[in-house]
Design a protein around this motif. Structure first.
Motif, short mmCIF file in Angstrom:
data_model
loop_
_atom_site.label_atom_id
_atom_site.label_comp_id
_atom_site.label_asym_id
_atom_site.label_seq_id
_atom_site.Cartn_x
_atom_site.Cartn_y
_atom_site.Cartn_z
N UNK A 142 75.17 100.20 59.49
CA UNK A 142 74.64 101.19 60.42
C UNK A 142 73.36 101.83 59.88
N UNK A 143 73.25 101.95 58.56
CA UNK A 143 72.05 102.53 57.96
C UNK A 143 70.80 101.73 58.29
N UNK A 144 70.95 100.43 58.47
CA UNK A 144 69.81 99.56 58.74
C UNK A 144 69.28 99.78 60.15
N UNK A 145 70.17 100.09 61.07
CA UNK A 145 69.78 100.32 62.46
C UNK A 145 70.44 101.62 62.94
N UNK A 146 69.98 102.77 62.42
CA UNK A 146 70.67 104.04 62.67
C UNK A 146 70.67 104.48 64.13
N UNK A 147 69.77 103.92 64.93
CA UNK A 147 69.74 104.30 66.35
C UNK A 147 70.81 103.56 67.16
N UNK A 148 71.41 102.52 66.58
CA UNK A 148 72.45 101.77 67.28
C UNK A 148 73.78 102.52 67.21
N UNK A 149 74.41 102.81 68.34
CA UNK A 149 75.68 103.55 68.31
C UNK A 149 76.82 102.70 67.75
N UNK A 150 77.79 103.38 67.18
CA UNK A 150 79.03 102.74 66.72
C UNK A 150 80.05 102.85 67.84
#
Length: 218
Positions: A142-150
Motif C-alpha cells: 500500500x505504501x507504493x500506491x498510497x492513493x489506492x484504497x484497501x
C-alpha cells in the motif's frame, strides 16, 4: 518471482468452469457489498480454505469486474502455472529479496490502476482463529500506491441443515491507507483490527440468520 501473464479468453473459460465447480459443492454464495466501490483496490481477505483464491476470482468476474491480480505462493504457482493467466503472481516468503520484489511488482500493478488481492495472514488459518495475525506485506504494498484504497473482503463458510456448504461474503467500506496512522507495524495492527471487526460481524449475521440483505451470486 513469477509475474502474471493474463489472458482474457482463459479468464472467461475458467470463470465458467469455477461456476460449475461451485454449484457442485455449494448451496449458495451470498454477498453483501457497500455502495460506490472503487474501480481498483488492494483487496484484503482472510484465508481459511483451499477455495479462497477461486472465490476471489469468482467475485471479480460476477460482481466487481476489476482488472484483477492476486499474490500466490511460488510453489503453488509452479504447481499450477495456468493461474498466471488469471492474474496470479508469486511470492517466496523464504527469500526476503523475493518478497521485496513481489511487493514492488504488486505495487506497480496498483499504480497502473489494476487491483491486487492479498491474503495478509500469509498461510491458511482456521476460520475461527483469533488474532488473525496479519503480516506487514499488505501495508508495504500500500505504501507504493498510497492513493489506492484497501478493500476488505470477509469470507465466512458455513454448514447448515443441508448437505452442501454455504459461503457468505461481506465487502466492506474501502479503507484509506493514509488514515492508518503510525509505523508499518502499527498500520498493520490497525488494519487487522478493522478487518477482524468486519469478519466477526459477518459471523454474527450468519449465525443469527440476519442475512436478508445478501445476494446469492451462484
Amino acid at each position: 518471482m513469477i509475474e502474471a501473464s493474463k489472458s482474457k479468453w482463459f479468464d472467461f473459460g475458467f470463470s465458467q468452469y469455477t461456476k460449475r465447480l461451485f454449484k457442485h459443492h455449494f448451496k449458495g454464495i451470498y454477498i453483501h457489498t457497500e455502495e460506490n466501490l472503487p474501480v481498483n483496490a488492494l483487496w484484503c481477505a482472510n484465508h481459511s480454505t483451499w477455495w479462497d483464491g477461486l472465490v476471489l476470482h469468482y467475485i471479480n468476474w460476477t460482481v466487481l469486474r476489476q482488472d484483477f491480480n492476486i499474490m500466490m505462493h511460488e510453489k503453488g504457482l509452479r504447481d499450477f502455472p495456468y493461474f498466471r493467466r488469471l492474474g496470479a503472481f508469486s511470492v517466496n516468503r523464504e527469500n526476503p529479496r523475493d518478497i521485496i520484489q513481489s511487493v514492488k511488482y504488486g505495487g506497480s500493478l496498483l499504480k497502473e490502476g489494476k487491483s491486487v488481492a492479498i491474503f495478509p495472514q500469509g498461510d491458511e488459518r482456521h476460520l475461527e482463529q483469533r488474532p488473525l495475525e496479519f503480516l506487514s506485506g499488505i501495508i508495504a504494498m500500500a505504501e507504493i500506491s498510497p492513493e489506492t484504497p484497501i478493500l476488505p473482503i470477509a469470507l465466512y463458510y458455513s454448514f447448515g441443515s443441508e448437505k452442501k456448504q454455504e459461503l457468505y461474503i461481506a465487502i466492506g467500506e474501502p479503507i484509506a491507507y493514509l488514515d492508518l496512522g503510525g509505523s508499518r507495524k502499527e498500520k498493520t495492527r490497525i488494519l487487522e483490527d478493522l478487518f477482524t471487526a468486519g469478519l466477526d460481524e459477518l459471523k454474527r449475521k450468519v449465525i443469527s440468520r440476519d442475512t436478508n440483505d445478501f445476494l446469492n451470486i451462484l
